[in-house]
Design an enzyme around this catalytic site. Structure first.
Site, PDB file in Angstrom:
ATOM      1  N   GLN A  59      60.112  -0.514  37.481  1.00  0.00           N
ATOM      2  CA  GLN A  59      59.935   0.201  36.225  1.00  0.00           C
ATOM      3  C   GLN A  59      61.188   0.143  35.355  1.00  0.00           C
ATOM      4  O   GLN A  59      61.161   0.606  34.220  1.00  0.00           O
ATOM      5  CB  GLN A  59      59.595   1.671  36.506  1.00  0.00           C
ATOM      6  CG  GLN A  59      58.273   1.881  37.197  1.00  0.00           C
ATOM      7  CD  GLN A  59      58.088   3.315  37.648  1.00  0.00           C
ATOM      8  OE1 GLN A  59      57.843   3.569  38.812  1.00  0.00           O
ATOM      9  NE2 GLN A  59      58.197   4.273  36.745  1.00  0.00           N
ATOM     10  N   PHE A 112      54.553   5.053  39.419  1.00  0.00           N
ATOM     11  CA  PHE A 112      54.625   6.521  39.506  1.00  0.00           C
ATOM     12  C   PHE A 112      56.044   7.055  39.675  1.00  0.00           C
ATOM     13  O   PHE A 112      56.241   8.177  40.117  1.00  0.00           O
ATOM     14  CB  PHE A 112      53.751   7.038  40.649  1.00  0.00           C
ATOM     15  CG  PHE A 112      52.367   6.465  40.687  1.00  0.00           C
ATOM     16  CD1 PHE A 112      51.484   6.695  39.640  1.00  0.00           C
ATOM     17  CD2 PHE A 112      51.943   5.695  41.743  1.00  0.00           C
ATOM     18  CE1 PHE A 112      50.199   6.160  39.662  1.00  0.00           C
ATOM     19  CE2 PHE A 112      50.666   5.150  41.778  1.00  0.00           C
ATOM     20  CZ  PHE A 112      49.794   5.381  40.734  1.00  0.00           C
ATOM     21  N   GLU A 146      61.369   3.078  39.983  1.00  0.00           N
ATOM     22  CA  GLU A 146      62.394   3.234  38.955  1.00  0.00           C
ATOM     23  C   GLU A 146      63.762   2.840  39.491  1.00  0.00           C
ATOM     24  O   GLU A 146      64.477   2.045  38.886  1.00  0.00           O
ATOM     25  CB  GLU A 146      62.422   4.673  38.445  1.00  0.00           C
ATOM     26  CG  GLU A 146      63.417   4.886  37.328  1.00  0.00           C
ATOM     27  CD  GLU A 146      63.312   6.253  36.672  1.00  0.00           C
ATOM     28  OE1 GLU A 146      64.276   6.652  35.980  1.00  0.00           O
ATOM     29  OE2 GLU A 146      62.285   6.931  36.843  1.00  0.00           O
ATOM     30  N   ARG A 198      65.247  19.002  35.946  1.00  0.00           N
ATOM     31  CA  ARG A 198      63.948  19.135  35.280  1.00  0.00           C
ATOM     32  C   ARG A 198      63.069  20.175  35.958  1.00  0.00           C
ATOM     33  O   ARG A 198      62.221  20.801  35.314  1.00  0.00           O
ATOM     34  CB  ARG A 198      63.225  17.786  35.196  1.00  0.00           C
ATOM     35  CG  ARG A 198      62.022  17.810  34.273  1.00  0.00           C
ATOM     36  CD  ARG A 198      61.391  16.439  34.117  1.00  0.00           C
ATOM     37  NE  ARG A 198      62.014  15.633  33.082  1.00  0.00           N
ATOM     38  CZ  ARG A 198      61.556  15.527  31.835  1.00  0.00           C
ATOM     39  NH1 ARG A 198      60.482  16.220  31.462  1.00  0.00           N
ATOM     40  NH2 ARG A 198      62.152  14.755  30.959  1.00  0.00           N
ATOM     41  N   THR A 201      65.985  13.648  29.880  1.00  0.00           N
ATOM     42  CA  THR A 201      67.047  14.645  29.724  1.00  0.00           C
ATOM     43  C   THR A 201      68.424  13.985  29.692  1.00  0.00           C
ATOM     44  O   THR A 201      69.387  14.595  29.227  1.00  0.00           O
ATOM     45  CB  THR A 201      66.974  15.690  30.854  1.00  0.00           C
ATOM     46  OG1 THR A 201      66.933  15.032  32.117  1.00  0.00           O
ATOM     47  CG2 THR A 201      65.717  16.536  30.690  1.00  0.00           C
ATOM     48  N   ALA A 213      59.361   9.172  32.341  1.00  0.00           N
ATOM     49  CA  ALA A 213      59.438  10.368  31.503  1.00  0.00           C
ATOM     50  C   ALA A 213      58.353  10.407  30.446  1.00  0.00           C
ATOM     51  O   ALA A 213      58.514  11.020  29.389  1.00  0.00           O
ATOM     52  CB  ALA A 213      60.821  10.488  30.846  1.00  0.00           C
ATOM     53  N   GLU A 259      52.748  11.980  32.391  1.00  0.00           N
ATOM     54  CA  GLU A 259      53.112  13.009  33.353  1.00  0.00           C
ATOM     55  C   GLU A 259      52.460  14.374  33.153  1.00  0.00           C
ATOM     56  O   GLU A 259      52.068  15.022  34.129  1.00  0.00           O
ATOM     57  CB  GLU A 259      54.643  13.180  33.356  1.00  0.00           C
ATOM     58  CG  GLU A 259      55.383  11.977  33.889  1.00  0.00           C
ATOM     59  CD  GLU A 259      56.892  12.134  33.753  1.00  0.00           C
ATOM     60  OE1 GLU A 259      57.589  11.920  34.745  1.00  0.00           O
ATOM     61  OE2 GLU A 259      57.349  12.483  32.642  1.00  0.00           O
TER      62      GLU A 259
END
Length: 772
Positions: free
Chosen positions: A207, A238, A242, A320, A452, A521, A723
């Site tokens: 990702q 998902f 990442e 988060r 963030t 995100a 999400e």
């Protein structure tokens, strides 16, 4: 320029996923489908069989002597820096040198002529180590004095101390929330091809192509411009792809350069699940004060997370969780703290929602506690605590909630799902049914959209128009089945007012768009769609100038409309107009860029505007449990979700449906379990249960709030959808809790931890019946 009539496949219309037919017919190419060059080698990881130890030596002589083995890689073979930490903390080696830190940790890699040969040879290693005590969960880690893996966060507003003293009611509690495996259909895979000089090309399933590029360059000791990372599509991600792909890309690239042959690494499912991170488990302690009507006066929340042996993305994930610990509710006085604990487990990582779901479920448990304590319908307590109005619109991180639509959204779902009537019918049913019990819950979600880490809120895109009028589109986002490429192509098609079939979507590659952010995100379309639109606008501006100069018309007389370009009274087919522009030497290519406005965040102060906007949703679920076995089923679910002005309602509804089922799985069937030695026992589909088609609600009504429109200047006024609907699955968990509570007359909030497996449901029922 003027906006024009619609054409085939443009934005705000249903459009089939660009690869849907290829998916179902097997013609979609993934990394594993790329033809291997002659002489290609295969890699496989050798891993630890203890959870924590001092590593004394690794004897690989038998491995090297095994049939088909070309060689092995250890830490000594890393030519650059032996670290693949995504946050630069230098705490995640490719291969360890002195400490084993979790059961299943990769210690070396075997390179062989075939994958089977490499896999069999890896078992021959002799590992000499001194076993050390280990801690597997956050509470055990705290008791053992383990450190944080990264700096914790505190969010604070108001003063909780006087509020606790004066409030008439107060409840303290603890909730354990389990992790979750990504269980993508396509596992991790990387395929590296060496080039001349320092060059290497890596095809992989990630990702975050730019991070993989930087990590490969880091371990090879070369500049990033020597590494190209390509991603055509993924079979699911998902969040699990990442940062976790870094290991596999690094191993493939190091081996490819060492032996000057192409190298492919594809772990089997067991090793994929044991060697890669998952959703963070949390243990949440809360202390809440509230008045007689259930309105919260003060909240003190502590969030301890199982992070694993290294930081990975645990810092932003646990941040988060705090950002979403308010969910839809205003806390006048609040203190929230994170405790990102180091544990002797694989380092946990990003997962859909990125810590947000763990924060949201804590908020819903607190509401549930208050509802039982005050004898109210939980929905009434939820409504009493909603954000709304001046003085009740400031989050714990000091961002004002400006776009709250939950009152309307929840009220509409309450009516369409006939919540009040069905709740009374369920209470009546439970009174006459000694074994089977029902429950119903209506839960909201408010979810902030943006990274963030502010610098990730940027994207690039590249658009070419060839002289035959065909369009080539490339952007920094990655396609993992969510339909990102389709949506961005729709945006480009609408801007040029051409049919979408004219647009060719190409693989994501670091050669075309540099320094990309992860597709995560929920920001893939927000960022890359705007970047692509910026590129289109640049080309259009040149084309308008060309038409003005060539035909002597005013700029506002140049109009793109339905596969044509109008220049005053003259009308040209789009491809003919482009041909003339080419002959006039007009540049028909542009690199677009976008950065999210308005956002800022001061982590040290715990204040700022980390989110550009919020997405909202609501879910109403009804369940039935068997109090003799703990088994249950979901009878009905109604969803109403806010995606702003939808770019593609068909794709968006699919995302809402899939997110709900995945969220339901996290809270019901998907249980991760480590034995006392630290070995993950739920490491394959045979031992880890994701929801099946038969587990979906028997009645499943899914609708988008088609009246919603983003107040912010997002792409076509749409909102993110990846999400936020994941947390709609919490409605199933809350409905199960009501069904359990019915055995004690709804007087006590059940001690139900997640996932609420049939075993846990039965235990909760038994405790309540026994008066515990």
């Amino acid at each position: 320029m003027k906006d024009n009539v619609s054409v085939q496949g443009t934005a705000h219309s249903d459009r089939i996923h660009d690869s849907a037919i290829k998916h179902v017919t097997g013609r979609a190419d993934y990394t594993d489908d790329i033809a291997l060059p002659t002489g290609a080698l295969h890699a496989y990881l050798g891993v630890s069989d203890v959870a924590h130890a001092t590593l004394k030596s690794i004897d690989l002589s038998a491995v090297r002597a095994a049939p088909g083995v070309v060689g092995v890689l250890t830490a000594e073979d890393v030519p650059g820096v032996n670290d693949i930490s995504p946050t630069g903390l230098n705490d995640e080696p490719v291969f360890p040198t002195d400490k084993i830190q979790f059961h299943g940790q990769p210690l070396f890699a075997v390179i062989a002529e075939t994958r089977d040969a490499a896999r069999r040879a890896a078992e021959r290693a002799q590992i000499d180590c001194d076993v050390l005590p280990h801690a597997l969960d956050p509470i055990a880690a705290q008791e053992a004095g383990y450190p944080y893996v990264t700096k914790p966060l505190k969010l604070e507003r108001g003063d909780i101390a006087p509020a606790f003293k004066t409030a008439p009611n107060r409840i303290k509690g603890r909730m354990s929330v389990g992790g979750q495996d990504h269980m993508y259909l396509e596992g991790h895979i990387a395929f590296a091809i060496p080039g001349e000089d320092d060059d290497v090309v890596v095809h992989c399933s990630t990702q975050h192509p730019s991070e993989a590029q930087h990590m490969v360059a880091h371990v090879l000791g070369v500049p990033s411009n020597a590494v190209v990372v390509n991603v055509r599509r993924m079979g699911g991600g998902f969040g699990g792809k990442e940062s976790q792909m870094n290991l596999f890309c690094a191993v493939a690239a190091i081996a490819a350069k060492k032996w000057n042959r192409a190298v492919k690494i594809r772990p089997d499912r067991d090793q994929d699940m044991t060697a890669t991170g998952k959703r963070h488990d949390f243990v949440i302690d809360y202390d809440v004060a509230f008045d007689e009507v259930g309105r919260i006066q003060a909240l003190d929340g502590s969030f301890a997370a199982r992070c694993g042996f290294s930081a990975d993305l645990s810092g932003p994930v646990t941040d988060r969780a705090l950002f979403h610990a308010d969910n839809a509710y205003f806390y006048p006085n609040v203190r929230l703290t994170s405790h990102p604990m180091k544990t002797n487990t694989v380092s946990n990582t990003a997962f859909r929602g990125f810590g947000g779901p763990q924060g949201v479920i804590a908020a819903e448990r607190i509401i549930e506690e208050i509802a039982y304590a005050t004898g109210q319908d939980p929905l009434d307590v939820r409504k009493a605590n909603f954000y709304g109005g001046e003085g009740r619109d400031l989050t714990p991180y000091h961002q004002t909630v400006e776009d709250n639509i939950l009152d309307r959204l929840v009220s509409e779902l309450e009516d369409s799902a006939e919540y009040r009537q069905r709740r009374q019918e369920i209470i009546a049913f439970n009174a006459d049914s000694p074994v089977l019990k029902k429950g119903i819950a209506l839960t909201p979600v408010k979810f902030g959209i943006s990274f963030t880490a502010t610098w990730y809120n940027q994207a690039g895109a590249l658009v070419h128009i060839y002289n035959d009028g065909s369009i080539h589109l490339n952007h920094g986002g990655t396609e993992m089945g969510q339909g990102l490429n389709t949506k961005v192509a729709q945006i480009v098609a609408e801007a040029f007012q051409v049919d979408i079939d004219r647009i060719k979507i190409t693989k994501t590659t670091t050669e075309k768009v540099p320094n990309t952010s992860a597709t995560a995100a929920s920001s893939g379309t927000d960022l890359n769609g705007m970047a692509a639109l910026d590129a289109v606008r640049q080309i259009q501006a040149r084309l308008v100038d060309f038409a003005v100069e060539t035909w002597g018309v005013a700029p506002d007389e140049v109009v793109f409309r339905a596969n044509e370009v109008h220049a005053g009274a003259q009308v040209f087919p789009f491809d003919a107009f482009i041909k003339q522009a080419y002959l006039a030497r007009i540049q028909l290519s542009a690199a677009g860029f976008y950065k999210t406005p308005k956002i800022h965040w001061d982590r040290d102060k715990g204040q700022g505007r980390p989110f550009y906007y919020f997405s909202y949703g609501a879910a109403c679920s009804e369940v039935m449990i068997d109090t003799l076995t703990g088994e249950y089923r979901v009878e009905r679910t109604d969803l109403l979700h806010d995606v702003g002005r939808s770019l593609n309602p068909a794709l968006d509804k699919g995302q809402v449906e899939g997110a709900f089922v995945q969220g339901m799985g996290w809270l019901t069937t998907e249980e991760l379990w480590w034995d006392d030695t630290g070995r993950l026992r739920t490491h394959a589909p045979s031992t880890y249960k994701i929801p099946l088609a038969s587990d979906r609600p028997r009645i499943f009504n899914v609708n988008l709030a088609d009246w919603s429109e983003n107040r912010e200047l997002t792409i076509k006024r749409s909102k993110a959808v990846g999400e936020p609907p994941f947390m709609l699955g919490i409605s199933v968990f809350e409905a199960l809790s009501m069904a359990v509570a019915s055995v004690a007359g709804y007087t006590t909030c059940p001690r139900l931890d997640a996932p609420a497996t049939p075993e846990r449901v039965l235990m909760a029922v038994t405790r309540l019946r026994d008066g515990g």
